[in-house]
Motif scaffolding. Structure first.
Motif, PDB file in Angstrom:
ATOM      1  N   GLY A 212       1.146  -1.466  -0.130  1.00 16.77           N
ATOM      2  CA  GLY A 212       0.271  -0.086  -0.164  1.00 16.77           C
ATOM      3  C   GLY A 212       1.019   1.497   0.090  1.00 16.77           C
ATOM      4  N   GLN A 213       2.300   1.126   0.085  1.00 17.77           N
ATOM      5  CA  GLN A 213       3.552   2.179   0.309  1.00 17.77           C
ATOM      6  C   GLN A 213       4.062   1.939  -0.779  1.00 17.77           C
ATOM      7  OE1 GLN A 213       4.145   3.459   3.931  1.00 17.77           O
ATOM      8  NE2 GLN A 213       2.431   2.980   5.002  1.00 17.77           N
ATOM      9  N   GLU A 214       4.027   1.400  -2.039  1.00 15.72           N
ATOM     10  CA  GLU A 214       4.639   1.020  -3.080  1.00 15.72           C
ATOM     11  C   GLU A 214       6.164   2.036  -3.500  1.00 15.72           C
ATOM     12  OE1 GLU A 214       1.920  -0.640  -2.953  1.00 15.72           O
ATOM     13  OE2 GLU A 214       2.542  -2.328  -2.995  1.00 15.72           O
ATOM     14  N   HIS A 215       4.913   3.559  -2.747  1.00 12.84           N
ATOM     15  CA  HIS A 215       6.150   4.890  -3.475  1.00 12.84           C
ATOM     16  C   HIS A 215       7.174   5.033  -2.510  1.00 12.84           C
ATOM     17  CE1 HIS A 215       2.945   6.065  -1.003  1.00 12.84           C
ATOM     18  NE2 HIS A 215       3.953   6.918  -0.262  1.00 12.84           N
ATOM     19  N   ALA A 216       6.758   4.822  -1.786  1.00 12.35           N
ATOM     20  CA  ALA A 216       8.325   4.873  -0.505  1.00 12.35           C
ATOM     21  C   ALA A 216       8.596   3.303  -0.535  1.00 12.35           C
ATOM     22  CB  ALA A 216       7.839   5.422   0.161  1.00 12.35           C
ATOM     23  N   TYR A 217       9.402   2.723  -1.855  1.00 12.10           N
ATOM     24  CA  TYR A 217      10.509   2.046  -1.686  1.00 12.10           C
ATOM     25  C   TYR A 217      11.625   1.905  -1.347  1.00 12.10           C
ATOM     26  CZ  TYR A 217      11.256   3.149  -6.360  1.00 12.10           C
ATOM     27  OH  TYR A 217      12.291   3.834  -7.508  1.00 12.10           O
ATOM     28  N   LEU A 218      12.078   0.701  -0.535  1.00 14.67           N
ATOM     29  CA  LEU A 218      14.243   0.857  -0.458  1.00 14.67           C
ATOM     30  C   LEU A 218      14.207  -0.159  -2.410  1.00 14.67           C
ATOM     31  CD1 LEU A 218      14.527  -0.194   2.795  1.00 14.67           C
ATOM     32  CD2 LEU A 218      14.822   2.024   1.679  1.00 14.67           C
ATOM     33  N   THR A 219      15.531   0.040  -2.523  1.00 13.53           N
ATOM     34  CA  THR A 219      15.774  -0.915  -3.332  1.00 13.53           C
ATOM     35  C   THR A 219      17.482  -0.990  -3.476  1.00 13.53           C
ATOM     36  OG1 THR A 219      15.418  -0.455  -6.218  1.00 13.53           O
ATOM     37  CG2 THR A 219      16.465   1.374  -4.921  1.00 13.53           C
ATOM     38  N   ASP A 220      18.154  -2.451  -4.226  1.00 11.83           N
ATOM     39  CA  ASP A 220      19.146  -2.423  -4.629  1.00 11.83           C
ATOM     40  C   ASP A 220      18.781  -3.521  -5.177  1.00 11.83           C
ATOM     41  OD1 ASP A 220      22.044  -2.920  -3.859  1.00 11.83           O
ATOM     42  OD2 ASP A 220      21.546  -2.909  -1.315  1.00 11.83           O
ATOM     43  N   THR A 221      20.313  -4.491  -5.218  1.00 12.81           N
ATOM     44  CA  THR A 221      20.600  -4.883  -6.618  1.00 12.81           C
ATOM     45  C   THR A 221      19.487  -6.576  -6.577  1.00 12.81           C
ATOM     46  OG1 THR A 221      22.374  -6.380  -5.546  1.00 12.81           O
ATOM     47  CG2 THR A 221      22.547  -4.622  -7.187  1.00 12.81           C
ATOM     48  N   ARG A 222      19.057  -7.046  -7.218  1.00 10.29           N
ATOM     49  CA  ARG A 222      18.398  -8.807  -7.148  1.00 10.29           C
ATOM     50  C   ARG A 222      19.869  -9.498  -5.614  1.00 10.29           C
ATOM     51  NH1 ARG A 222      15.679 -10.242 -13.058  1.00 10.29           N
ATOM     52  NH2 ARG A 222      14.574  -8.192 -12.899  1.00 10.29           N
ATOM     53  N   GLU A 223      20.448  -9.071  -6.126  1.00  8.57           N
ATOM     54  CA  GLU A 223      21.606 -10.403  -5.534  1.00  8.57           C
ATOM     55  C   GLU A 223      21.701  -9.769  -4.371  1.00  8.57           C
ATOM     56  OE1 GLU A 223      22.626  -8.710  -8.326  1.00  8.57           O
ATOM     57  OE2 GLU A 223      22.412 -10.415  -9.755  1.00  8.57           O
ATOM     58  N   ALA A 224      21.720  -8.799  -4.017  1.00 10.35           N
ATOM     59  CA  ALA A 224      21.592  -8.045  -2.425  1.00 10.35           C
ATOM     60  C   ALA A 224      20.754  -8.677  -1.757  1.00 10.35           C
ATOM     61  CB  ALA A 224      21.695  -6.630  -2.188  1.00 10.35           C
ATOM     62  N   LEU A 225      19.013  -8.472  -2.503  1.00 10.80           N
ATOM     63  CA  LEU A 225      18.063  -8.628  -2.395  1.00 10.80           C
ATOM     64  C   LEU A 225      18.113 -10.135  -1.864  1.00 10.80           C
ATOM     65  CD1 LEU A 225      14.807  -8.202  -1.212  1.00 10.80           C
ATOM     66  CD2 LEU A 225      14.242  -9.238  -3.741  1.00 10.80           C
ATOM     67  N   ALA A 226      18.142 -11.146  -2.466  1.00  8.60           N
ATOM     68  CA  ALA A 226      18.340 -12.177  -2.353  1.00  8.60           C
ATOM     69  C   ALA A 226      19.074 -13.348  -1.399  1.00  8.60           C
ATOM     70  CB  ALA A 226      19.161 -13.318  -3.652  1.00  8.60           C
ATOM     71  N   ALA A 227      20.402 -12.412  -0.933  1.00 14.55           N
ATOM     72  CA  ALA A 227      21.039 -12.289   0.653  1.00 14.55           C
ATOM     73  C   ALA A 227      20.267 -11.949   1.476  1.00 14.55           C
ATOM     74  CB  ALA A 227      22.599 -11.626  -0.192  1.00 14.55           C
ATOM     75  N   LEU A 228      19.886 -10.724   1.511  1.00 17.49           N
ATOM     76  CA  LEU A 228      18.571 -10.318   2.779  1.00 17.49           C
ATOM     77  C   LEU A 228      17.731 -11.650   2.702  1.00 17.49           C
ATOM     78  CD1 LEU A 228      17.935  -8.167   4.685  1.00 17.49           C
ATOM     79  CD2 LEU A 228      16.773  -7.836   3.109  1.00 17.49           C
ATOM     80  N   ILE A 229      17.671 -12.068   2.176  1.00 18.65           N
ATOM     81  CA  ILE A 229      16.130 -13.240   2.668  1.00 18.65           C
ATOM     82  C   ILE A 229      17.468 -14.494   2.939  1.00 18.65           C
ATOM     83  CG2 ILE A 229      14.722 -14.936   1.376  1.00 18.65           C
ATOM     84  CD1 ILE A 229      13.619 -12.392  -0.874  1.00 18.65           C
ATOM     85  N   ARG A 230      18.185 -15.666   2.307  1.00 19.27           N
ATOM     86  CA  ARG A 230      18.883 -16.499   2.372  1.00 19.27           C
ATOM     87  C   ARG A 230      18.958 -15.858   3.995  1.00 19.27           C
ATOM     88  NH1 ARG A 230      21.839 -15.504  -2.366  1.00 19.27           N
ATOM     89  NH2 ARG A 230      23.149 -14.808  -1.669  1.00 19.27           N
ATOM     90  N   ASP A 231      19.825 -15.128   4.488  1.00 24.67           N
ATOM     91  CA  ASP A 231      20.675 -14.543   6.118  1.00 24.67           C
ATOM     92  C   ASP A 231      19.008 -14.411   6.705  1.00 24.67           C
ATOM     93  OD1 ASP A 231      22.952 -14.253   4.997  1.00 24.67           O
ATOM     94  OD2 ASP A 231      22.876 -12.042   5.243  1.00 24.67           O
ATOM     95  N   ILE A 232      17.781 -13.868   6.418  1.00 24.48           N
ATOM     96  CA  ILE A 232      16.934 -14.006   7.168  1.00 24.48           C
ATOM     97  C   ILE A 232      16.255 -15.279   7.425  1.00 24.48           C
ATOM     98  CG2 ILE A 232      14.179 -13.418   7.678  1.00 24.48           C
ATOM     99  CD1 ILE A 232      14.585 -11.047   5.477  1.00 24.48           C
ATOM    100  N   LYS A 233      16.687 -16.030   6.943  1.00 21.52           N
ATOM    101  CA  LYS A 233      15.878 -17.406   6.303  1.00 21.52           C
ATOM    102  C   LYS A 233      17.253 -18.275   7.821  1.00 21.52           C
ATOM    103  CE  LYS A 233      13.326 -18.240   2.728  1.00 21.52           C
ATOM    104  NZ  LYS A 233      13.153 -19.294   1.111  1.00 21.52           N
ATOM    105  N   ALA A 234      18.377 -17.473   7.529  1.00 15.48           N
ATOM    106  CA  ALA A 234      19.059 -18.448   8.314  1.00 15.48           C
ATOM    107  C   ALA A 234      19.188 -17.913   9.797  1.00 15.48           C
ATOM    108  CB  ALA A 234      20.672 -18.514   7.927  1.00 15.48           C
ATOM    109  N   GLY A 235      18.178 -16.745  10.498  1.00  9.17           N
ATOM    110  CA  GLY A 235      18.041 -16.995  11.678  1.00  9.17           C
ATOM    111  C   GLY A 235      19.044 -15.866  11.593  1.00  9.17           C
TER     112      GLY A 235
END
Length: 63
Positions: A34-57
């Motif tokens: 609902g607030q897509e106008h106020a996003y954070l952005t980075d490379t796809r690789e950085a987002l994938a790393a963030l998701i992997r780290d979150i899943k790893a605890g």
């Protein structure tokens, strides 16, 4: 700026909904649903790393 293709919202408990998006230039985006106008952005690789780290605890201390 390229058009952002947003995924369906991912909602946790208590209506905490986020959306992930990508564009044709290799960028990744994350925003509160609902607030897509106020996003954070980075490379796809950085987002994938963030998701992997979150899943790893590695972000559990933030909860």
């Amino acid at each position: 700026m390229s058009d952002i293709t947003w995924e369906e919202p991912f909602c946790g408990e208590g209506n905490n909904c986020f959306r992930l998006g990508t564009d044709a230039e290799g960028n990744a985006y994350i925003a509160v649903a609902g607030q897509e106008h106020a996003y954070l952005t980075d490379t796809r690789e950085a987002l994938a790393a963030l998701i992997r780290d979150i899943k790893a605890g590695k972000a559990d201390h933030l909860l």
